[in-house]
Write an enzyme that holds these catalytic residues in place. Structure first.
Site, PDB file in Angstrom:
ATOM      1  N   ARG A  79      79.148 -15.528  40.738  1.00  0.00           N
ATOM      2  CA  ARG A  79      79.862 -14.549  41.566  1.00  0.00           C
ATOM      3  C   ARG A  79      79.556 -14.652  43.049  1.00  0.00           C
ATOM      4  O   ARG A  79      80.396 -14.335  43.887  1.00  0.00           O
ATOM      5  CB  ARG A  79      79.611 -13.123  41.068  1.00  0.00           C
ATOM      6  N   CYS A  99      72.656 -28.655  43.241  1.00  0.00           N
ATOM      7  CA  CYS A  99      72.901 -29.579  44.338  1.00  0.00           C
ATOM      8  C   CYS A  99      74.245 -29.274  44.975  1.00  0.00           C
ATOM      9  O   CYS A  99      75.259 -29.935  44.698  1.00  0.00           O
ATOM     10  CB  CYS A  99      72.854 -31.006  43.822  1.00  0.00           C
ATOM     11  N   TYR A 145      82.728 -15.251  45.227  1.00  0.00           N
ATOM     12  CA  TYR A 145      83.237 -14.131  46.038  1.00  0.00           C
ATOM     13  C   TYR A 145      82.270 -13.655  47.110  1.00  0.00           C
ATOM     14  O   TYR A 145      82.491 -12.609  47.716  1.00  0.00           O
ATOM     15  CB  TYR A 145      83.530 -12.891  45.173  1.00  0.00           C
TER      16      TYR A 145
END
Ligand code: PLP
Length: 438
Positions: free
Chosen positions: A336, A367, A340
């Site tokens: 998340r 990475c 976002y």
């Protein structure tokens, strides 16, 4: 105890060892026993949320109302068992979720099948497992449902996903905006009318209701009251035009949760009561039979039951820039933040008594320079390799969005809050990761 603790959920506390506790369980002990990164979930909090929703819905809408858990928020066998025990219906959006619910012995007649693109194979699979309700998103799907139902000589119960043209972030009914959505049939363009006529004409489709879902992290009942009004006025128009009145009205999910102390707390029961009052007013004003109301919370059912525990690896100070604290998880267990830029509360789980005066950036191990778990986190000056960090409110859209990027195994889920802690999902092994390679 430390005054800097502004507990964002009542299941949080610290003990005499200055360790963070979830539902009274010392999270450092759990980290030692199960390893990190580790997802914890408070079963008591989930059950409490389920009961709050059910009781409020029964009082506000009547005993024929349904609370459906939007299981995309967190989908694993134990959760479907808990929802079954609590008398909660479920939303599913894929055959994988259906298979998991079936594995839990979930009564599939109480399942609602969503998604904006159900393949013919998905539809067949869901019908063969007795999924009670299909929420149809488009005309192609209605034809496909009719055809699969015909092959099985059944009449499939169907709701239509409608887009009422409400923008949850301005709290206004708009003529464009949310009409422009990949989901559903717009009520304002004539497409919803056409879909209703089509559904009514298909011999193996039984149109039982309308569904809508306006968005997520909604803190204000106003949005729901407006949605209800748009949906019921539309229902009345259709009743006049086509003589069809739906038995079910699903008003969606989306109540917000507290990720940080800046987020308000939603009083679920009070909001549902307000929706119930408006429902009664509108039904009498519009001379509609009161429909059976469904609500489908996902996030607010499970988010603050969850927590992720990480172990600190390196502490890297770049003088004049910032301090990076790298942990043993990242975008693989928390998508998340990368998706976002979501905000979270991060706590020093085994140093809860120390002053937090060092501002750091908590970095994931993947990475990818975008793999930052949270910026501007306050930690003790003493933070070092081996310390534990807890990220709060990770019960929704974490495990269900987890990936194996960099071939990182997904963390286990340990349940707390109802008796002794227990494993609900074990940690992935390297053998699991390579099991599909031929
Ligand atoms: C995601 C979703 C929900 C749940 O939303 P939350 O914000 O998690 O409560 C409910 N209904 C539908 C159709 C959804 O897609």
């Amino acid at each position: 105890m430390n005054t800097q603790n502004d507990w964002i959920c009542p299941n949080l506390s610290a003990n005499e060892r200055n360790h963070l506790c979830l539902a009274g369980e010392d999270v450092a002990d759990l980290a030692k026993r199960y390893g990190t990164p580790l997802y914890l979930m408070d079963e008591a909090r989930i059950r409490n949320r389920a009961q709050t929703y059910r009781t409020a819905a029964e009082q506000a809408f009547g005993s024929d109302s349904r609370i459906l858990y939007a299981s995309k928020a967190a989908s694993f066998k134990r959760l479907y068992e808990i929802m079954r025990d609590e008398g909660i219906g479920v939303d599913v959006v894929s055959c994988g979720e259906i298979a998991t619910a079936c594995l839990a012995g979930y009564p599939m007649g109480n399942a609602f099948f969503h998604s904006n693109n159900k393949t013919d194979a998905d539809i067949a699979y869901a019908m063969d497992r007795g999924v009670g309700f299909f929420v149809a998103d488009n005309a192609e799907e209605l034809y496909a449902i009719d055809s699969e139902a015909e092959q099985r000589q059944i009449k499939q119960k169907v709701l239509l996903r409608l887009t009422p043209g409400i923008d949850p972030h301005t709290y206004e009914a708009v003529s464009t905006g949310k009409v422009d959505s990949k989901f559903g049939f717009a009520t304002q363009t004539g497409q919803a009318d056409a879909a209703i006529m089509l559904a009514l004409s298909l011999p193996h489709v039984q149109l039982v209701g309308y569904h809508c879902h306006i968005g997520s992290q909604v803190f204000d009942a106003t949005v729901y009251l407006q949605t209800l009004e748009v949906m019921l006025r539309y229902t009345a128009t259709v009743k006049k035009k086509l003589g069809f009145e739906p038995k079910l009205l699903d008003i969606g999910g989306g109540f917000g949760v507290r990720y940080t102390s800046n987020d308000p707390e939603v009083d679920i029961a009070a909001n549902i009561a307000a929706i119930g009052r408006r429902l009664d007013q509108l039904c009498s004003e519009l001379k509609l039979t009161k429909p059976e109301i469904c609500m489908e919370p996902g996030r607010s059912m499970v988010a603050d039951a969850g927590m992720t525990i990480y172990t600190v690896g390196s502490v890297k100070d770049i003088p004049g820039y910032r301090t990076y604290v790298s942990v043993d998880g990242g975008m693989t267990d928390n998508a998340r933040v990368a998706l976002y830029g979501a905000s979270y509360t991060v706590l020093p789980a085994d140093k809860m008594n120390e002053d937090r005066t060092l501002t750091v950036t908590v970095a994931g191990r993947c990475c990818e320079s975008g793999d930052i778990l949270q910026r501007n986190v306050l930690l003790p000056q003493s933070v070092r390799r081996g310390d534990l960090l807890a990220m709060l409110t990770t019960g929704a859209y974490h495990y269900s969005m987890a990936s194996n990027y960099n071939r990182i195994p997904r963390p286990p889920i340990v349940m707390v809050g109802c008796g002794a802690p227990y494993l609900a999902v074990r940690r992935e092994t390297y053998d699991d990761l390579t099991a599909l390679d031929q």
